[in-house]
Design an enzyme around this catalytic site. Structure first.
Site, PDB file in Angstrom:
ATOM      1  N   GLY A  12       0.823  -1.202   0.000  1.00 15.96           N
ATOM      2  CA  GLY A  12       0.000   0.000   0.000  1.00 15.96           C
ATOM      3  C   GLY A  12       0.856   1.250   0.000  1.00 15.96           C
ATOM      4  O   GLY A  12       0.504   2.260   0.600  1.00 15.96           O
ATOM      5  N   VAL A  64      -2.554  -8.124  -1.878  1.00 12.70           N
ATOM      6  CA  VAL A  64      -1.987  -8.772  -0.690  1.00 12.70           C
ATOM      7  C   VAL A  64      -2.910  -9.834  -0.106  1.00 12.70           C
ATOM      8  O   VAL A  64      -2.467 -10.648   0.718  1.00 12.70           O
ATOM      9  CB  VAL A  64      -1.626  -7.745   0.405  1.00 12.70           C
ATOM     10  CG1 VAL A  64      -0.545  -6.794  -0.075  1.00 12.70           C
ATOM     11  CG2 VAL A  64      -2.862  -6.987   0.879  1.00 12.70           C
ATOM     12  N   TYR A 155     -13.470  -2.987  10.214  1.00  9.43           N
ATOM     13  CA  TYR A 155     -12.153  -2.346  10.211  1.00  9.43           C
ATOM     14  C   TYR A 155     -11.488  -2.469  11.581  1.00  9.43           C
ATOM     15  O   TYR A 155     -10.310  -2.830  11.688  1.00  9.43           O
ATOM     16  CB  TYR A 155     -12.300  -0.878   9.815  1.00  9.43           C
ATOM     17  CG  TYR A 155     -11.002  -0.137   9.643  1.00  9.43           C
ATOM     18  CD1 TYR A 155     -10.205  -0.345   8.513  1.00  9.43           C
ATOM     19  CD2 TYR A 155     -10.567   0.787  10.593  1.00  9.43           C
ATOM     20  CE1 TYR A 155      -9.020   0.342   8.343  1.00  9.43           C
ATOM     21  CE2 TYR A 155      -9.382   1.484  10.432  1.00  9.43           C
ATOM     22  CZ  TYR A 155      -8.605   1.262   9.305  1.00  9.43           C
ATOM     23  OH  TYR A 155      -7.425   1.948   9.142  1.00  9.43           O
TER      24      TYR A 155
END
Length: 247
Positions: A12, A64, A155
């Site tokens: 990222g 990923v 999250y």
């Protein structure tokens, strides 16, 4: 040039906090491999910016959360550079929503990228690090992995998982000379956080003792420290960079 001669893989790494980390490591001498799924132009611009600092840099596009893509990426790096000294597990996404309305697909996607991605990338590089009895891994968690946050059950769970993963993995590989730590950013001003509703941003600001949002470079400074020899006796730790938000 505390990292001169080191090679670092930053997932990222094309923008936001990942880009700030890549630039900071490069500024201190590390050759950088930027991993991302961003558009080619964004990745190229980041690579060009890093190369201006006088270090080697290239971009590798890989998901990923996809085991075969991660394995291929790491194999390519090890074959070309001979080693990966530093791994920064930064890739992450959000799919926010209240728990009662959250789709299973949004839960799973966040867990796959944010947590499974850390597992896959770490597993792929860890053998080479242990074999040379040297290596540093920094996982980017979040303050909401410590405190929780309404509307971010997926999250928050993924980022809390990173903290547990960091502690367990650090205990497994410490005797082999590999250190693994985590950084938990708070409200850091990036394109991702800028897209949040003003009411949400204002609420965060009210709860930050230092009274301001953080900068990506401030996260990068802590990551740099954890990658340097100065932090050689630190492993398994999670360091908040949050202006006191988690207090």
């Amino acid at each position: 040039m505390s990292l001169k001669g080191k090679s670092a893989l930053v997932t990222g790494g094309a923008r936001g906090i990942g880009k700030a980390i890549a630039l900071k490591l490069a500024l201190n001498g590390a050759d950088i491999i930027v991993n991302d799924v961003a558009d080619i132009e964004t990745m190229k611009n980041t690579v060009d910016e890093i190369k201006k600092l006088g270090v080697g840099c290239e971009a590798l596009k890989a998901d990923v959360s996809n085991e075969s893509e991660v394995k291929d990426m790491v194999s390519y790096i090890l074959e070309k550079y001979g080693k990966i000294d530093i791994l920064i597990n930064n890739a992450g996404i959000t799919r926010d929503g209240l728990l009662v309305k959250m789709k299973e697909s949004d839960w799973q996607l966040v867990m796959d990228v944010n947590l499974k991605g850390v597992f896959l990338c770490t597993k792929s590089v860890i053998r080479s690090m242990m074999s040379k009895r040297s290596g540093c891994i920094v996982n980017i968690s979040s303050v909401v992995g410590i405190t929780g946050n309404p509307g971010q059950a997926n999250y928050s769970a993924s980022k809390a998982g990173i903290i547990g993963f960091t502690k367990s993995a650090a205990k497994e590989v410490g005797s082999k000379g590999v250190r693994i730590n985590a950084v938990a950013p708070g409200f850091i001003y990036t394109d991702m956080t800028d897209s949040l509703p003003e009411a949400v941003k204002s609420k965060f600001l009210e709860n930050i003792p230092l009274g301001r949002y953080g900068e990506a470079e401030e996260v990068a400074d802590v990551v740099l420290f954890l990658c340097e020899e100065r932090s050689r006796y630190i492993t398994g730790q999670t360091i908040p960079v949050d202006g006191g938000l988690a207090l």
